[in-house]
Design a protein around this motif. Structure first.
Motif, PDB file in Angstrom:
ATOM      1  N   ARG A 453       3.346  18.874   0.745  1.00 43.48           N
ATOM      2  CA  ARG A 453       3.761  16.879   1.809  1.00 43.48           C
ATOM      3  C   ARG A 453       4.710  17.063   3.379  1.00 43.48           C
ATOM      4  NH1 ARG A 453       3.115  13.870  -3.701  1.00 43.48           N
ATOM      5  NH2 ARG A 453       2.120  15.569  -4.923  1.00 43.48           N
ATOM      6  N   LEU A 454       4.608  15.580   3.468  1.00 46.62           N
ATOM      7  CA  LEU A 454       5.482  15.969   4.337  1.00 46.62           C
ATOM      8  C   LEU A 454       6.922  15.924   4.178  1.00 46.62           C
ATOM      9  CD1 LEU A 454       3.341  13.747   6.617  1.00 46.62           C
ATOM     10  CD2 LEU A 454       3.368  15.733   7.647  1.00 46.62           C
ATOM     11  N   ASN A 455       7.962  16.849   4.589  1.00 50.45           N
ATOM     12  CA  ASN A 455       9.081  16.716   4.756  1.00 50.45           C
ATOM     13  C   ASN A 455       9.923  15.399   5.065  1.00 50.45           C
ATOM     14  OD1 ASN A 455       9.359  18.631   2.238  1.00 50.45           O
ATOM     15  ND2 ASN A 455       9.381  20.036   3.698  1.00 50.45           N
ATOM     16  N   LYS A 456       9.545  14.344   5.196  1.00 53.14           N
ATOM     17  CA  LYS A 456      10.386  12.954   5.636  1.00 53.14           C
ATOM     18  C   LYS A 456      10.388  11.838   4.898  1.00 53.14           C
ATOM     19  CE  LYS A 456      11.928  12.957  10.392  1.00 53.14           C
ATOM     20  NZ  LYS A 456      13.376  13.515  10.628  1.00 53.14           N
ATOM     21  N   ASP A 457      11.597  11.232   5.350  1.00 53.26           N
ATOM     22  CA  ASP A 457      11.131   9.511   4.216  1.00 53.26           C
ATOM     23  C   ASP A 457      10.533   9.307   5.038  1.00 53.26           C
ATOM     24  OD1 ASP A 457      13.409  10.889   2.549  1.00 53.26           O
ATOM     25  OD2 ASP A 457      15.132   9.784   4.781  1.00 53.26           O
ATOM     26  N   ASP A 460      11.080   7.057   8.478  1.00 54.54           N
ATOM     27  CA  ASP A 460      10.913   7.943   9.486  1.00 54.54           C
ATOM     28  C   ASP A 460       8.973   8.231   9.463  1.00 54.54           C
ATOM     29  OD1 ASP A 460      13.044   7.636   9.573  1.00 54.54           O
ATOM     30  OD2 ASP A 460      13.493   9.681   8.325  1.00 54.54           O
ATOM     31  N   VAL A 461       8.162   8.413   8.940  1.00 53.34           N
ATOM     32  CA  VAL A 461       7.119   9.491   8.968  1.00 53.34           C
ATOM     33  C   VAL A 461       5.976   7.538  10.058  1.00 53.34           C
ATOM     34  CG1 VAL A 461       4.757   9.709   7.478  1.00 53.34           C
ATOM     35  CG2 VAL A 461       6.965  10.615   7.263  1.00 53.34           C
ATOM     36  N   GLU A 462       6.468   6.648   8.722  1.00 52.72           N
ATOM     37  CA  GLU A 462       5.849   5.573   9.619  1.00 52.72           C
ATOM     38  C   GLU A 462       6.312   5.110  11.358  1.00 52.72           C
ATOM     39  OE1 GLU A 462       7.081   2.602   7.042  1.00 52.72           O
ATOM     40  OE2 GLU A 462       4.887   2.728   5.184  1.00 52.72           O
ATOM     41  N   ALA A 463       7.672   5.129  11.550  1.00 50.42           N
ATOM     42  CA  ALA A 463       7.709   4.945  12.773  1.00 50.42           C
ATOM     43  C   ALA A 463       7.185   6.458  13.458  1.00 50.42           C
ATOM     44  CB  ALA A 463       9.196   5.156  12.624  1.00 50.42           C
ATOM     45  N   GLY A 511      -8.555   0.821  -2.788  1.00 54.00           N
ATOM     46  CA  GLY A 511      -9.791  -1.051  -1.786  1.00 54.00           C
ATOM     47  C   GLY A 511      -9.109  -0.881  -0.362  1.00 54.00           C
ATOM     48  N   CYS A 512      -8.217  -0.267  -0.178  1.00 54.78           N
ATOM     49  CA  CYS A 512      -7.694  -1.091   1.559  1.00 54.78           C
ATOM     50  C   CYS A 512      -6.770   0.749   2.404  1.00 54.78           C
ATOM     51  CB  CYS A 512      -6.795  -1.872   1.066  1.00 54.78           C
ATOM     52  SG  CYS A 512      -5.125  -1.974   0.672  1.00 54.78           S
ATOM     53  N   ASP A 513      -6.391   0.368   3.907  1.00 58.58           N
ATOM     54  CA  ASP A 513      -6.289   1.021   4.094  1.00 58.58           C
ATOM     55  C   ASP A 513      -4.394   0.876   4.141  1.00 58.58           C
ATOM     56  OD1 ASP A 513      -8.296   1.919   5.439  1.00 58.58           O
ATOM     57  OD2 ASP A 513      -9.122   0.450   7.031  1.00 58.58           O
ATOM     58  N   LYS A 514      -3.952   0.358   3.326  1.00 58.53           N
ATOM     59  CA  LYS A 514      -2.723   0.463   2.952  1.00 58.53           C
ATOM     60  C   LYS A 514      -1.836   1.548   2.056  1.00 58.53           C
ATOM     61  CE  LYS A 514      -1.991  -4.614   3.876  1.00 58.53           C
ATOM     62  NZ  LYS A 514      -1.888  -6.048   3.148  1.00 58.53           N
ATOM     63  N   TYR A 515      -1.091   2.275   3.115  1.00 58.84           N
ATOM     64  CA  TYR A 515      -0.357   3.421   1.901  1.00 58.84           C
ATOM     65  C   TYR A 515       0.474   2.865   0.743  1.00 58.84           C
ATOM     66  CZ  TYR A 515      -1.850   6.375   6.158  1.00 58.84           C
ATOM     67  OH  TYR A 515      -1.960   7.322   6.570  1.00 58.84           O
ATOM     68  N   ASP A 516       1.109   3.884  -0.192  1.00 58.96           N
ATOM     69  CA  ASP A 516       1.334   3.198  -1.405  1.00 58.96           C
ATOM     70  C   ASP A 516       1.973   1.957  -1.244  1.00 58.96           C
ATOM     71  OD1 ASP A 516       1.914   3.094  -3.823  1.00 58.96           O
ATOM     72  OD2 ASP A 516       2.793   5.133  -3.387  1.00 58.96           O
ATOM     73  N   THR A 517       1.734   0.804  -2.272  1.00 52.95           N
ATOM     74  CA  THR A 517       2.586  -0.447  -2.049  1.00 52.95           C
ATOM     75  C   THR A 517       3.184  -0.168  -3.631  1.00 52.95           C
ATOM     76  OG1 THR A 517       1.066  -2.028  -2.822  1.00 52.95           O
ATOM     77  CG2 THR A 517       2.001  -1.328  -0.260  1.00 52.95           C
ATOM     78  N   THR A 518       3.442   0.628  -4.242  1.00 51.76           N
ATOM     79  CA  THR A 518       3.490   0.456  -5.949  1.00 51.76           C
ATOM     80  C   THR A 518       5.327   0.720  -5.661  1.00 51.76           C
ATOM     81  OG1 THR A 518       3.379   2.840  -6.080  1.00 51.76           O
ATOM     82  CG2 THR A 518       1.430   1.528  -6.864  1.00 51.76           C
ATOM     83  N   SER A 519       6.127   1.081  -6.550  1.00 58.88           N
ATOM     84  CA  SER A 519       7.030   0.927  -6.613  1.00 58.88           C
ATOM     85  C   SER A 519       7.730   2.375  -6.706  1.00 58.88           C
ATOM     86  CB  SER A 519       7.294   0.910  -8.180  1.00 58.88           C
ATOM     87  OG  SER A 519       7.239   1.485  -9.204  1.00 58.88           O
ATOM     88  N   LYS A 520       6.193   3.307  -6.691  1.00 63.04           N
ATOM     89  CA  LYS A 520       6.746   4.787  -6.124  1.00 63.04           C
ATOM     90  C   LYS A 520       7.220   5.140  -4.719  1.00 63.04           C
ATOM     91  CE  LYS A 520       4.780   6.670  -9.910  1.00 63.04           C
ATOM     92  NZ  LYS A 520       3.963   7.693 -10.809  1.00 63.04           N
ATOM     93  N   GLN A 521       6.109   4.349  -3.625  1.00 62.97           N
ATOM     94  CA  GLN A 521       5.952   4.100  -2.337  1.00 62.97           C
ATOM     95  C   GLN A 521       6.659   5.419  -2.051  1.00 62.97           C
ATOM     96  OE1 GLN A 521       7.058   1.605   0.040  1.00 62.97           O
ATOM     97  NE2 GLN A 521       6.193   0.701  -1.888  1.00 62.97           N
ATOM     98  N   ARG A 522       4.985   6.785  -2.658  1.00 63.07           N
ATOM     99  CA  ARG A 522       5.259   7.782  -1.884  1.00 63.07           C
ATOM    100  C   ARG A 522       5.008   7.499  -0.335  1.00 63.07           C
ATOM    101  NH1 ARG A 522       2.093   7.686  -6.866  1.00 63.07           N
ATOM    102  NH2 ARG A 522       3.031   8.517  -8.511  1.00 63.07           N
ATOM    103  N   THR A 523       5.834   9.397   0.370  1.00 66.28           N
ATOM    104  CA  THR A 523       5.456   9.229   1.837  1.00 66.28           C
ATOM    105  C   THR A 523       3.425   9.819   1.947  1.00 66.28           C
ATOM    106  OG1 THR A 523       7.251  10.414   1.661  1.00 66.28           O
ATOM    107  CG2 THR A 523       6.128  10.961   3.178  1.00 66.28           C
TER     108      THR A 523
END
Length: 616
Positions: A453-457, A460-463, A511-523
């Motif tokens: 994984r990426l060791n970052k919140d 910050d990764v999305e930014a 089915g879409c290009d959005k990253y995880d929108t569930t409650s876990k909000q994985r990086t």
């Protein structure tokens, strides 16, 4: 008085007769030179008879030979009918002319008029006969003749001359070779299929392709002779006695795995390999089509090998293999397939290359504590192509953001537990290690869901991703766990990875290009990777390394890699697979491919589905 007059008349008559005889003799000599032999003989006989009889001498008047009798069924032929007959005859001669001397302009030339048959009112000796006397008057006149005969005998029509055809514009320049481009392409011999020069001086009875080139200047004829003789190198009986051609030899001439055969198929000794790794998340339904995954539009050519590794594969493994075969089409066959739980690994190759592959082998490793649970582990397939050994490994490491150490343990267990090769010879045993399977092969490709994984919140990764321009992911990779372990040398020793120019492949909403929108909000992370290793440096060249964003049936995006690999000639100790492949899978994939094409045409309104052409 009377006596004197009679004597004078007698003397005058004698003089007249003598002068007449002299004149006749002179004229007779002239006629002897001008008349034929038969006439001269008849004149001589007349002179003899006249001399004996003492009578008056008459000269012989020669006549021309009599014309033949005209039969009762003589018919005259009109000029138009004669010209039409000659034209048909000339066209038939031009069609049957094998020497090719006829020309398309011959029909424009003037045909010579045929001699017409005329009825003669002759001065023939035989026309006084009763059979001929009744017909002479009717044939001598023109009133009783047909109209066509009258026109042909009395007045001849003017000669028909057709004006030559003039081109509307300038004619194109002709090449030296008058063979059409499609025909020249269909009979062309590729550059890698040209002459194979026999070492040393040729022996008696041996023929080479260069000798065939001297037999004619026509390219098509030479290529036809080459094809008839076979583009393969000739096999000598002495070589057949000494060794087996099924296995091949690096030293033998024209060996199946030797240098000459390798040069024929791979002049640059470079093999194209297409690798796919994808975590399918155990989905029941497969993508509608895999063209974007296996046959992307930005690739100019298809590759020689297609190796597809899947983690958490679909429930129907056979259905997945049929989908791959249907996508690749009839030019490719499945050389080998292996599975370990939900890990699938398939190797497809071109049909004309299966003769140079060894018998594939596979081995599996489970990294779970309970070995019956086969969701994590590795699956490897080994084979030898010509003289180069390959190892393909797909694996699924332990998941979790902080479980880096567990993933390193998984790697160490896999390289020790994979029991490969089994019966394949080691191409370089002096560089092999018993504790590391990757050192026993010339070229190694390891791909799968490594779960690093990426060791970052996430924020910050999305930014960082928002600021990324031009595919430069170096800022993100500074926080990548696998990149750090590779630098430290704790994992994947000797392996390399191509520069990453794509966004993280985990984790997306299905089915879409959005990253995880569930409650876990994985990086977002780079969990799916392809690494490679070679015994000799610079023998593997990266052509492409990217993700396939159009396949959205899983929370992972597939990752593809295209490589060019150097290949060496083979040896006698390589056990070949003798061209074996999964024929049932091949037929089923082609059936579906044809059915899909017919259905697509029916939807477009071009034609209705056809059941005439089928494969069984």
């Amino acid at each position: 008085m009377l006596d004197m007059r009679m004597s004078e008349d007698g003397e005058n008559g004698a003089l007249h007769l003598s002068s007449l005889a002299k004149g006749n003799s002179v004229s007779h000599e002239r006629q002897r030179l001008q008349t034929p032999l038969t006439a001269r003989r008849l004149a001589k006989q007349n002179e003899d008879v006249a001399g004996l009889a003492g009578g008056e001498v008459t000269t012989f008047q020669p006549r021309p030979p009599s014309l033949p009798k005209l039969t009762r069924f003589v018919k005259s032929v009109s000029l138009e009918e004669t010209l039409r007959t000659r034209r048909i005859h000339n066209s038939q001669e031009s069609l049957s002319d094998r020497a090719g001397t006829g020309s398309s302009t011959d029909s424009l030339k003037e045909d010579p008029p045929a001699p017409a048959v005329f009825a003669l009112s002759g001065r023939d000796d035989d026309q006084d006969s009763p059979d001929f006397r009744g017909r002479g008057s009717s044939l001598s006149g023109s009133d009783g003749r047909p109209h066509s005969q009258q026109s042909s005998s009395e007045e001849r029509p003017a000669k028909v001359r057709l004006s030559p055809l003039q081109p509307r514009g300038p004619l194109p320049a002709l090449e030296r070779s008058f063979v059409s481009a499609p025909l020249r392409t269909s009979n062309r011999i590729d550059r890698d299929c040209l002459d194979y020069k026999m070492p040393g001086k040729q022996k008696l009875g041996e023929r080479s392709h260069s000798q065939l080139e001297d037999m004619g200047s026509d390219d098509i004829s030479v290529n036809t002779l080459k094809s008839f003789y076979s583009v393969l190198s000739p096999i000598r009986p002495q070589d057949m006695r000494n060794r087996s051609f099924l296995e091949g030899s690096v030293l033998g001439s024209s060996a199946l795995l030797g240098a000459e055969e390798l040069e024929r198929y791979f002049p640059n000794r470079t093999l194209g390999i297409y690798i796919v790794t994808w975590n399918m998340q155990g989905e029941r339904f497969l993508p509608a089509n895999l063209n974007d995954l296996l046959l992307p539009t930005d690739s100019e050519f298809a590759q020689d090998f297609y190796v597809v590794g899947v983690q958490e594969g679909c429930q129907d493994k056979r259905e997945w293999e049929i989908c791959i075969q249907e996508t690749l089409g009839p030019h490719y066959v499945m050389l080998y397939a292996a599975s370990h739980g939900v890990l699938y690994l398939n190797v497809f190759t071109r049909r004309d290359l299966i003769w140079f592959c060894s018998v594939p082998e596979h081995s599996t490793v489970t990294t779970r504590i309970i070995s019956q649970i086969k969701t994590k582990g590795a699956l490897g397939i080994a084979l030898t192509f010509f003289g180069t050994s390959f190892l393909f490994i797909t694996s699924h490491f332990t998941s979790g953001d902080a479980k880096v150490y567990e993933r390193v343990l998984d790697y160490n267990k896999i390289i020790e537990a994979l029991t490969l090769p089994k019966s394949l010879p080691d191409t370089n045993p002096y560089r092999s290690e018993l504790s590391d399977v990757t050192t026993r092969f010339d070229q190694v490709f390891w791909f799968g869901d490594f779960n690093f994984r990426l060791n970052k919140d996430r924020a910050d990764v999305e930014a960082i991703m928002a600021r990324t321009v031009g595919g430069d992911m170096s800022t993100l990779l500074e926080h990548d766990q696998l990149s750090k372990e590779l630098k430290d040398g704790s994992i994947f020793k000797g392996f390399k990875e191509a520069p990453i120019c794509f966004f993280p492949t985990y984790k997306f909403d299905i089915g879409c290009d959005k990253y995880d929108t569930t409650s876990k909000q994985r990086t977002p992370s780079y969990t799916d990777r392809i690494l490679f290793k070679s015994r000799n440096p610079k023998e593997i060249k990266v052509v492409k390394y990217n993700s396939c964003s159009s396949v959205r049936t899983s929370d992972h995006r597939p990752v593809i890699g295209v490589f060019q690999v150097k290949v060496r000639p083979g040896r006698d100790n390589v056990p070949l697979c003798a061209g074996q492949f999964d024929r049932g899978l091949y037929l089923e994939g082609i059936k579906r491919r044809m059915a899909a094409r017919e259905l697509r045409r029916a939807k477009e309104g071009m034609t209705s589905p056809s059941t005439v052409c089928s494969i069984s």
